[in-house]
Scaffold this motif. Sequence first.
Motif, mmCIF file in Angstrom:
data_model
loop_
_atom_site.group_PDB
_atom_site.id
_atom_site.type_symbol
_atom_site.label_atom_id
_atom_site.label_comp_id
_atom_site.label_asym_id
_atom_site.label_seq_id
_atom_site.Cartn_x
_atom_site.Cartn_y
_atom_site.Cartn_z
ATOM 1 N N PHE A 175 0.823 -1.213 0.000
ATOM 2 C CA PHE A 175 0.000 0.000 0.000
ATOM 3 C C PHE A 175 0.859 1.264 0.000
ATOM 4 N N SER A 176 2.026 1.210 0.633
ATOM 5 C CA SER A 176 2.887 2.386 0.656
ATOM 6 C C SER A 176 3.354 2.739 -0.749
ATOM 7 N N ILE A 179 -0.004 3.869 -3.023
ATOM 8 C CA ILE A 179 -0.435 5.259 -2.814
ATOM 9 C C ILE A 179 0.351 6.204 -3.717
ATOM 10 N N THR A 183 -0.969 8.192 -7.302
ATOM 11 C CA THR A 183 -0.795 9.644 -7.364
ATOM 12 C C THR A 183 -0.025 10.046 -8.615
ATOM 13 N N SER A 209 4.357 12.154 -5.683
ATOM 14 C CA SER A 209 3.910 10.801 -5.355
ATOM 15 C C SER A 209 4.834 10.138 -4.337
ATOM 16 N N PHE A 212 3.938 11.313 -0.835
ATOM 17 C CA PHE A 212 2.804 10.595 -0.254
ATOM 18 C C PHE A 212 3.233 9.238 0.289
ATOM 19 N N SER A 213 4.098 8.521 -0.463
ATOM 20 C CA SER A 213 4.590 7.215 -0.004
ATOM 21 C C SER A 213 5.400 7.345 1.276
ATOM 22 N N TRP A 216 3.235 7.855 4.325
ATOM 23 C CA TRP A 216 2.574 6.601 4.710
ATOM 24 C C TRP A 216 3.531 5.689 5.481
#
Length: 460
Positions: A175-176, A179, A183, A209, A212-213, A216
């Motif tokens: 998921f990391s 995400i 993006t 992007s 965002f990772s 997370w």
Amino acid sequence: MSSNTQSEESRLGTERIPSLMFRLAIPSVIAQLINVLYNIVDRMYIGHIPEIGDIALTGVGITFPIIMIISAFSYFVGSGGAPLAAIQMGKGNKEKADQILSNGFVVLLCFSFILTIIFYLFKEPMLYMFGASDNTITYAVDYIGIYTLGTVFVQLSLGLNPFISSQGQAKIAMFSVLIGAITNIVLDPIFIFALDMGVRGAALATVTSQAFSAIWVLGFLTSKRSAIRIRKCYLKPNIPLIFSIAALGISPFIMQATESAINIVLNRGLQHYGGDLYVGSMTILQSVIQLIVVPIQGFTQGIQPIISYNFGAKKFDRVKTTYKITIATTFIISTICCLLTVFFPSMFASIFTHKEDLLQLATKVMPIFMAGIFMFGIQMGCQTTFMGLGQAKISLFLALLRKVFLLIPLAIILPAINNDVMGIYWAEPISDIVSATTAGIIFLVVRKKILSEQALSKLK
């Protein structure tokens, strides 16, 4: 630590190996496939920019060495620290695992600061040295100038995510990456075409992007959901511990950093013997080879915690079962991928360009360049086992063999023999086959010795 986290970790030592491998490897493969989209999606969009797509794609390809070096430093910490943390978890020493993670975080921040300054200040002369021409330098500078400002996000997202996988939390690690990739895919066409930012838009989308990772990953590794956590009390650098991370991390670092050196050698050679068109073909070839290599690396990354944890817990039969299945699986996958690229090269090349001359050249050279990739599965299967067992010296030798001792000299010598650019493309399959064969032989010779309580006792 929550009961769910504790249960997840303990399953590394109790669950049936095939089902455990499947459960951990699939999310990791998906994560790596998604991860490769960061740069490949950029190239796909850039290559199809009206009128300038081919030359812009070549310019962005020139930036690969800098991108690879930045990634190499993140692998230095992630691939060096995560197996050590997993071994300590297998021993039941959570405090030591927390120390390893926290020190890794500090080292990544230091790397980020230094790399950002160096690459931003000296990007243009470096890019000329890496094979840029007056036609491509503008696009290369535009892309890497923005990318380097996001170095800290790349370091944290790539360097800390292996610590999530090492706990058996493959879905969280996936998921990391997911995400950030989503993006990037959404922002690329907006920035590149809608806002008419071109290659600068591609770079900005990638940096955003990665941010965002990184957020997370940090959020998870500082929460109670994580079996090991970044703790304030362990942020003071522990030099012996950092050296332990470095001893194991130097191998994957060299593997990635030498990709940068290889890229420089290949691009300079292609520019000298062929010109911009041949440099552009290498951008396509390296994009395609990433599509093959990255899923295999994702599979082995998902499997490595099983090897490390059970080695630390002295469950050697489980380690043997794991590495046997791993080597067989990676070899089958790499062989299938090799056949696809050799027999259907135009299908892969057309993903990145519609320019007829570049498409024809890439289609011509791809079967040569990919001819030895079927052996990559053996190399990665053995390499992963050595890494999982904490065998830094062997991993380092194998990393140096393929890239430094074979590929770079061959890429220089072969085209010079007949003054023929095609020699550069032949260097790749020769080095792939020789290095993978060597890795397999070494593994067969030393596997019993390194899988023992005596070898385990040497890992502090």
